[in-house]
Scaffold this motif. Sequence first.
Motif, PDB file in Angstrom:
ATOM      1  N   GLU A  94       0.555  -0.997  -0.140  1.00  0.00           N
ATOM      2  CA  GLU A  94      -0.523  -0.038   0.401  1.00  0.00           C
ATOM      3  C   GLU A  94       0.855   1.087   0.352  1.00  0.00           C
ATOM      4  N   ASN A  95       2.153   1.026   0.105  1.00  0.00           N
ATOM      5  CA  ASN A  95       2.999   2.178   0.083  1.00  0.00           C
ATOM      6  C   ASN A  95       4.391   1.834  -0.254  1.00  0.00           C
ATOM      7  N   LEU A  96       4.350   1.699  -1.427  1.00  0.00           N
ATOM      8  CA  LEU A  96       5.826   0.715  -1.879  1.00  0.00           C
ATOM      9  C   LEU A  96       7.357   2.028  -2.285  1.00  0.00           C
ATOM     10  N   PRO A  97       7.509   1.156  -1.551  1.00  0.00           N
ATOM     11  CA  PRO A  97       9.428   3.008  -1.085  1.00  0.00           C
ATOM     12  C   PRO A  97       9.754   2.787  -2.728  1.00  0.00           C
ATOM     13  N   PHE A  98       9.612   3.025  -3.456  1.00  0.00           N
ATOM     14  CA  PHE A  98       9.982   3.102  -4.478  1.00  0.00           C
ATOM     15  C   PHE A  98       9.314   4.186  -5.764  1.00  0.00           C
ATOM     16  N   GLU A  99      10.516   5.246  -6.733  1.00  0.00           N
ATOM     17  CA  GLU A  99      10.202   5.867  -6.798  1.00  0.00           C
ATOM     18  C   GLU A  99       9.544   5.208  -8.059  1.00  0.00           C
ATOM     19  N   ASN A 100       8.201   6.433  -9.022  1.00  0.00           N
ATOM     20  CA  ASN A 100       7.730   6.124  -9.926  1.00  0.00           C
ATOM     21  C   ASN A 100       7.958   5.580 -11.159  1.00  0.00           C
ATOM     22  N   ASP A 116      -4.640  -3.725   1.311  1.00  0.00           N
ATOM     23  CA  ASP A 116      -6.071  -3.027   0.851  1.00  0.00           C
ATOM     24  C   ASP A 116      -6.243  -2.581  -0.752  1.00  0.00           C
ATOM     25  N   VAL A 117      -6.642  -2.951  -1.191  1.00  0.00           N
ATOM     26  CA  VAL A 117      -6.638  -3.524  -2.932  1.00  0.00           C
ATOM     27  C   VAL A 117      -6.710  -1.864  -3.193  1.00  0.00           C
ATOM     28  N   SER A 118      -7.824  -1.416  -2.998  1.00  0.00           N
ATOM     29  CA  SER A 118      -7.875   0.648  -3.449  1.00  0.00           C
ATOM     30  C   SER A 118      -6.604   1.456  -3.149  1.00  0.00           C
ATOM     31  N   LYS A 119      -5.572   1.214  -2.138  1.00  0.00           N
ATOM     32  CA  LYS A 119      -4.425   1.346  -2.122  1.00  0.00           C
ATOM     33  C   LYS A 119      -3.290   0.513  -2.729  1.00  0.00           C
ATOM     34  N   SER A 120      -2.949  -0.511  -2.893  1.00  0.00           N
ATOM     35  CA  SER A 120      -2.593  -1.659  -2.981  1.00  0.00           C
ATOM     36  C   SER A 120      -2.415  -1.460  -4.956  1.00  0.00           C
ATOM     37  N   ALA A 121      -2.549  -2.140  -5.882  1.00  0.00           N
ATOM     38  CA  ALA A 121      -3.534  -1.488  -6.704  1.00  0.00           C
ATOM     39  C   ALA A 121      -2.777  -0.043  -7.807  1.00  0.00           C
ATOM     40  N   PHE A 172      -8.652  -2.559 -10.892  1.00  0.00           N
ATOM     41  CA  PHE A 172      -7.989  -2.043 -11.602  1.00  0.00           C
ATOM     42  C   PHE A 172      -7.320  -0.946 -12.670  1.00  0.00           C
ATOM     43  N   LYS A 173      -8.634  -0.974 -12.731  1.00  0.00           N
ATOM     44  CA  LYS A 173      -8.838  -0.200 -13.917  1.00  0.00           C
ATOM     45  C   LYS A 173      -9.335   1.108 -13.019  1.00  0.00           C
ATOM     46  N   LYS A 174      -9.653   1.307 -12.223  1.00  0.00           N
ATOM     47  CA  LYS A 174      -9.780   2.229 -10.827  1.00  0.00           C
ATOM     48  C   LYS A 174      -8.067   3.186 -11.010  1.00  0.00           C
ATOM     49  N   ALA A 175      -6.945   1.898 -11.119  1.00  0.00           N
ATOM     50  CA  ALA A 175      -5.797   2.370 -10.634  1.00  0.00           C
ATOM     51  C   ALA A 175      -5.122   2.555 -12.255  1.00  0.00           C
ATOM     52  N   GLY A 176      -5.604   2.607 -13.191  1.00  0.00           N
ATOM     53  CA  GLY A 176      -5.183   3.500 -14.273  1.00  0.00           C
ATOM     54  C   GLY A 176      -4.462   2.762 -15.374  1.00  0.00           C
ATOM     55  N   PHE A 177      -4.772   0.800 -14.607  1.00  0.00           N
ATOM     56  CA  PHE A 177      -4.965  -0.554 -16.133  1.00  0.00           C
ATOM     57  C   PHE A 177      -6.061  -0.461 -17.292  1.00  0.00           C
TER      58      PHE A 177
END
Length: 237
Positions: A94-100, A116-121, A172-177
């Motif tokens: 949910e809070n990946l420690p990496f750059e874009n 929490d898929v709404s955050k991880s996706a 996944f769609k909401k996340a931008g995929f």
Amino acid sequence: MESTYLNCLALFGVGGAHPGGLNLTRRILSREKMDASTKVLDVGCGTGQTSAFISKQYQCHVTALDYNKIMLEKAKKRFHSMNLQIETQYGTAENLPFENDTFDFILSESVTAFTDVSKSAPEYKRVLKPDGVLLAIEMMRETDVSEKQMKEILDFYGVKQLLNEQEWRTNFKKAGFEQIEVEKVELRPDIHKVDVSNDYSLSKQIDPSFYKIFEKHHHLSILYKDILGCGIFRCSV
């Protein structure tokens, strides 16, 4: 330590607890193009079985991330014993420690369902390169369930939600995929049963209560075999 399903996997150091195990992982990755320039993030790497396989098979740059410190330490020991140059990172999906725009592939093997898929996706989408791919092997609800059944499944596995195929697609769609391919995995109850003799790294002291967790896991996989399914999601832009 709390007697939970995930802590049980950590203490036993199960290498391939996700449905289908390493054989399914091999099949999925064989369809992708990877080489020495490819950057892969193994989210929820566990003891590092998959990360080690990818590193050896494709000679690419692998980053192994997990929030369970026991699992991460066992992964580090695996990589060191195999002389593999794999980066390990403590963190959450949910809070990946990496750059874009960092990775070409993200692999999630029965991990995202525990977040929490709404955050991880959205985090997966953020750290993937514009042409990157998410490969997720995840638990999927096949039919409607009663409130009692839902509670038992959520409580035992510690998952925040039990999504059906359409609900996974929506997240996944909401996340931008934009492109989401789904392949259902045919499971048998015995596949759900974790065989710790296959690939494991046992902790020195394991309370007997954790052995009972394995037994209940197998019981639930049979009891809910028509409810709990598994899907392979390939998500890209």
